[in-house]
Design an enzyme around this catalytic site. Structure first.
Site, PDB file in Angstrom:
ATOM      1  N   HIS A  71       0.835  -1.216   0.000  1.00  0.00           N
ATOM      2  CA  HIS A  71       0.000   0.000   0.000  1.00  0.00           C
ATOM      3  C   HIS A  71       0.867   1.262   0.000  1.00  0.00           C
ATOM      4  CE1 HIS A  71       0.579  -1.165   4.202  1.00  0.00           C
ATOM      5  NE2 HIS A  71       0.382   0.085   4.557  1.00  0.00           N
ATOM      6  N   CYS A 156     -31.322  -0.344  -9.722  1.00  0.00           N
ATOM      7  CA  CYS A 156     -32.415  -0.884  -8.908  1.00  0.00           C
ATOM      8  C   CYS A 156     -33.794  -0.515  -9.472  1.00  0.00           C
ATOM      9  CB  CYS A 156     -32.286  -0.335  -7.488  1.00  0.00           C
ATOM     10  SG  CYS A 156     -32.214   1.462  -7.475  1.00  0.00           S
TER      11      CYS A 156
END
Ligand SMILES: Cc1cc2nc3c(=O)[nH]c(=O)nc-3n(C[C@H](O)[C@H](O)[C@H](O)COP(=O)(O)O)c2cc1C
Length: 182
Positions: A71, A156
């Site tokens: 990271h 949706c």
């Protein structure tokens, strides 16, 4: 020589399929792209697709990474970081300083001398939710560029604000952010 180094991070939204078109364009235009994603993003798009598009290993499991502090290395490597699509969940974690997956941990390691863009994608109620509003405010306060969302029909079936911008629009924001640094 590569144009720019882009750290492209995906989170768990149906808009992951649009992010693939954007990665493809960045690579076509000569950028070096490394992809990272949350485990949820891999429910929407496959590791092979991301590795095929970027030509590089995907960073998803912090504890299985090739380098133990990947990271930090990735954050140093990139000219620009983008979280695309960004879920309500990841924005809340980034705003709160949580680092319990590779995307939120990469954000904690972000060097704010370089641009960090967030391309939100979510249902209209999630976008309007006070927790999301607060996340946007906090992220902007930290120096993150939170991109606008589009309005229209959502996965949706609802109509409203929260759709992710189209890949070519996000591409323009990325180039503008990079040009602003030059
Ligand atoms: C089919 C489906 C679509 C989803 N789409 C979104 C979305 O567009 N935006 C969002 O914020 N969450 C969405 N979610 C919920 C997130 O995937 C969920 O909050 C998840 O925990 C996010 O994890 P991550 O932020 O670590 O990637 C969706 C869930 C499902 C099952």
């Amino acid at each position: 020589m590569s144009k720019y180094k882009i750290l492209f991070q995906l989170t768990g939204s149906i808009a992951c399929f649009k992010a693939c078109a954007l990665i493809s364009r960045l690579v076509r235009e000569g950028c070096e792209v490394k992809a990272a994603c949350t485990p949820s993003a891999l429910r929407f798009i496959g590791q092979s697709t991301l590795e095929g598009l970027t030509g590089r290993p995907l960073y998803c499991d912090m504890f299985e990474a090739k380098q133990s502090v990947e990271h930090i290395a990735l954050s140093k490597w990139a000219d620009l970081s983008i979280i695309c699509p960004a879920t309500a969940n990841i924005m809340g974690k980034m705003a709160s300083g949580i680092g319990d997956d590779c995307v939120s941990t990469l954000f904690l390691a972000h060097d704010f001398s370089k641009p960090c863009l967030v391309a939100p994608a979510m249902n209209r109620n999630m976008w309007k939710h006070p927790a999301t509003r607060r996340s946007v405010e906090l992220l902007e306060e930290y120096g993150v560029e939170v991109l606008p969302v589009a309005e229209g029909r959502q996965a949706c079936g609802d109509e409203g604000e929260g759709r992710m911008l189209e890949p070519d629009d996000i591409y323009a924001y990325i180039m503008a952010a990079l040009d602003g640094r030059a």
